[in-house]
Scaffold this motif. Structure first.
Motif, PDB file in Angstrom:
ATOM      1  N   CYS A  10      67.601 -18.182 -67.652  1.00 56.27           N
ATOM      2  CA  CYS A  10      68.191 -17.650 -68.906  1.00 56.27           C
ATOM      3  C   CYS A  10      66.814 -17.326 -69.829  1.00 56.27           C
ATOM      4  O   CYS A  10      67.122 -16.124 -70.210  1.00 56.27           O
ATOM      5  CB  CYS A  10      69.111 -19.291 -68.595  1.00 56.27           C
ATOM      6  SG  CYS A  10      70.637 -18.996 -68.463  1.00 56.27           S
ATOM      7  N   ALA A  11      66.292 -18.466 -69.943  1.00 55.70           N
ATOM      8  CA  ALA A  11      64.595 -18.155 -70.491  1.00 55.70           C
ATOM      9  C   ALA A  11      64.290 -16.413 -70.469  1.00 55.70           C
ATOM     10  O   ALA A  11      64.046 -15.944 -70.806  1.00 55.70           O
ATOM     11  CB  ALA A  11      63.912 -19.002 -70.836  1.00 55.70           C
ATOM     12  N   TRP A  12      64.572 -16.307 -68.600  1.00 58.35           N
ATOM     13  CA  TRP A  12      63.718 -15.313 -68.517  1.00 58.35           C
ATOM     14  C   TRP A  12      64.546 -14.030 -69.149  1.00 58.35           C
ATOM     15  O   TRP A  12      64.220 -12.607 -68.992  1.00 58.35           O
ATOM     16  CB  TRP A  12      63.663 -14.863 -66.686  1.00 58.35           C
ATOM     17  CG  TRP A  12      61.915 -15.668 -66.937  1.00 58.35           C
ATOM     18  CD1 TRP A  12      61.637 -16.859 -65.636  1.00 58.35           C
ATOM     19  CD2 TRP A  12      60.916 -15.483 -67.228  1.00 58.35           C
ATOM     20  NE1 TRP A  12      60.963 -17.216 -66.344  1.00 58.35           N
ATOM     21  CE2 TRP A  12      59.664 -15.837 -66.972  1.00 58.35           C
ATOM     22  CE3 TRP A  12      60.394 -14.044 -68.344  1.00 58.35           C
ATOM     23  CZ2 TRP A  12      58.317 -16.129 -67.122  1.00 58.35           C
ATOM     24  CZ3 TRP A  12      58.585 -13.905 -67.886  1.00 58.35           C
ATOM     25  CH2 TRP A  12      58.209 -14.786 -67.560  1.00 58.35           C
ATOM     26  N   GLU A  13      65.831 -14.273 -68.774  1.00 64.71           N
ATOM     27  CA  GLU A  13      67.213 -12.999 -69.164  1.00 64.71           C
ATOM     28  C   GLU A  13      66.879 -12.641 -70.902  1.00 64.71           C
ATOM     29  O   GLU A  13      66.700 -11.723 -70.630  1.00 64.71           O
ATOM     30  CB  GLU A  13      68.380 -13.292 -69.011  1.00 64.71           C
ATOM     31  CG  GLU A  13      68.475 -13.414 -66.680  1.00 64.71           C
ATOM     32  CD  GLU A  13      67.899 -12.147 -66.167  1.00 64.71           C
ATOM     33  OE1 GLU A  13      68.610 -10.781 -67.609  1.00 64.71           O
ATOM     34  OE2 GLU A  13      68.261 -11.553 -65.387  1.00 64.71           O
ATOM     35  N   THR A  14      66.597 -13.284 -71.491  1.00 69.81           N
ATOM     36  CA  THR A  14      66.561 -13.443 -72.555  1.00 69.81           C
ATOM     37  C   THR A  14      64.768 -13.090 -73.578  1.00 69.81           C
ATOM     38  O   THR A  14      65.578 -12.024 -73.928  1.00 69.81           O
ATOM     39  CB  THR A  14      66.597 -15.127 -73.496  1.00 69.81           C
ATOM     40  OG1 THR A  14      67.615 -15.727 -73.385  1.00 69.81           O
ATOM     41  CG2 THR A  14      66.197 -15.045 -74.697  1.00 69.81           C
ATOM     42  N   ILE A  15      64.497 -13.288 -72.310  1.00 67.78           N
ATOM     43  CA  ILE A  15      62.591 -12.599 -72.522  1.00 67.78           C
ATOM     44  C   ILE A  15      63.160 -11.476 -72.042  1.00 67.78           C
ATOM     45  O   ILE A  15      62.358 -10.356 -73.049  1.00 67.78           O
ATOM     46  CB  ILE A  15      62.057 -13.324 -72.032  1.00 67.78           C
ATOM     47  CG1 ILE A  15      61.590 -14.917 -72.561  1.00 67.78           C
ATOM     48  CG2 ILE A  15      60.322 -12.823 -72.117  1.00 67.78           C
ATOM     49  CD1 ILE A  15      61.265 -14.819 -73.976  1.00 67.78           C
TER      50      ILE A  15
ATOM     51  N   LEU B 148      73.903 -15.899 -73.211  1.00 69.02           N
ATOM     52  CA  LEU B 148      74.299 -16.285 -74.236  1.00 69.02           C
ATOM     53  C   LEU B 148      73.370 -17.283 -74.658  1.00 69.02           C
ATOM     54  O   LEU B 148      73.279 -17.086 -76.236  1.00 69.02           O
ATOM     55  CB  LEU B 148      75.904 -16.395 -74.668  1.00 69.02           C
ATOM     56  CG  LEU B 148      76.449 -14.533 -73.846  1.00 69.02           C
ATOM     57  CD1 LEU B 148      78.142 -14.058 -73.955  1.00 69.02           C
ATOM     58  CD2 LEU B 148      75.401 -13.417 -74.321  1.00 69.02           C
ATOM     59  N   ASN B 149      73.875 -18.659 -74.785  1.00 66.73           N
ATOM     60  CA  ASN B 149      73.390 -19.367 -75.853  1.00 66.73           C
ATOM     61  C   ASN B 149      71.734 -19.779 -76.211  1.00 66.73           C
ATOM     62  O   ASN B 149      71.860 -20.392 -76.532  1.00 66.73           O
ATOM     63  CB  ASN B 149      73.742 -20.738 -75.753  1.00 66.73           C
ATOM     64  CG  ASN B 149      73.960 -21.132 -74.458  1.00 66.73           C
ATOM     65  OD1 ASN B 149      73.035 -20.652 -72.972  1.00 66.73           O
ATOM     66  ND2 ASN B 149      73.414 -22.712 -74.123  1.00 66.73           N
ATOM     67  N   GLU B 150      71.182 -19.213 -75.116  1.00 69.08           N
ATOM     68  CA  GLU B 150      69.846 -18.723 -75.012  1.00 69.08           C
ATOM     69  C   GLU B 150      69.391 -17.776 -75.777  1.00 69.08           C
ATOM     70  O   GLU B 150      67.881 -17.960 -76.270  1.00 69.08           O
ATOM     71  CB  GLU B 150      69.118 -18.787 -73.792  1.00 69.08           C
ATOM     72  CG  GLU B 150      69.881 -19.770 -72.404  1.00 69.08           C
ATOM     73  CD  GLU B 150      68.726 -21.508 -72.801  1.00 69.08           C
ATOM     74  OE1 GLU B 150      67.945 -21.080 -73.406  1.00 69.08           O
ATOM     75  OE2 GLU B 150      69.191 -22.120 -72.158  1.00 69.08           O
TER      76      GLU B 150
END
Length: 144
Positions: A119-124, A19-21
């Protein structure tokens, strides 16, 4: 849209630890909705978004914990949709393309900055869902 369903399927629920990403990449929605939006211009925008999403999901997926078959199906579907639209288009719109390209560059920069982490990929993945929803809405407008 099939691509949106595949995007949701390939990763499941967004991990709480990521979530913080979450970041606002500022999708240029206003620039892509001019008052006199012609069908041809809409197809150019859709084609560009699909091509950019395909390019993003075609690199450095090693840390993404996604179902590979779903990722490949998504990539194939995006590629086919892009090729189909390309055959319909003869000229490019410079009108909104620069803003759109900058938007996707911010996404690529974010991935690189975060070293293509899970986490970066999940954000994307969440952000690309927004793009695909925009395409759905645009397609409905173009059909009316």
């Amino acid at each position: 849209m099939e691509s949106l369903a595949l995007l949701r399927k390939m990763g499941g629920q967004f991990p709480l630890r990521c979530l913080n990403e979450n970041r606002n990449f500022r999708f240029p929605q206003k620039a892509l909705r001019p008052r006199e939006f012609q069908e041809k211009n809409g197809k150019v925008v859709i084609q560009e978004i699909l091509q950019q999403i395909f390019n993003i999901f075609n690199k450095n997926l090693t840390q993404a914990a996604w179902d590979r078959r779903s990722v490949e199906t998504l990539q194939n579907g995006l590629h086919q949709q892009t090729e189909q639209l390309e055959t319909c288009l003869h000229e490019k719109l410079l009108f909104s393309m620069l803003k759109l390209k900058k938007y996707f560059q911010r996404i690529r920069d974010f991935l690189k900055e975060k070293q293509y982490s899970l986490c970066a990929w999940e954000t994307i993945r969440l952000e690309m869902g927004r793009c695909l929803l925009f395409i759905d809405q645009l397609m409905i407008r173009l059909q009316n």
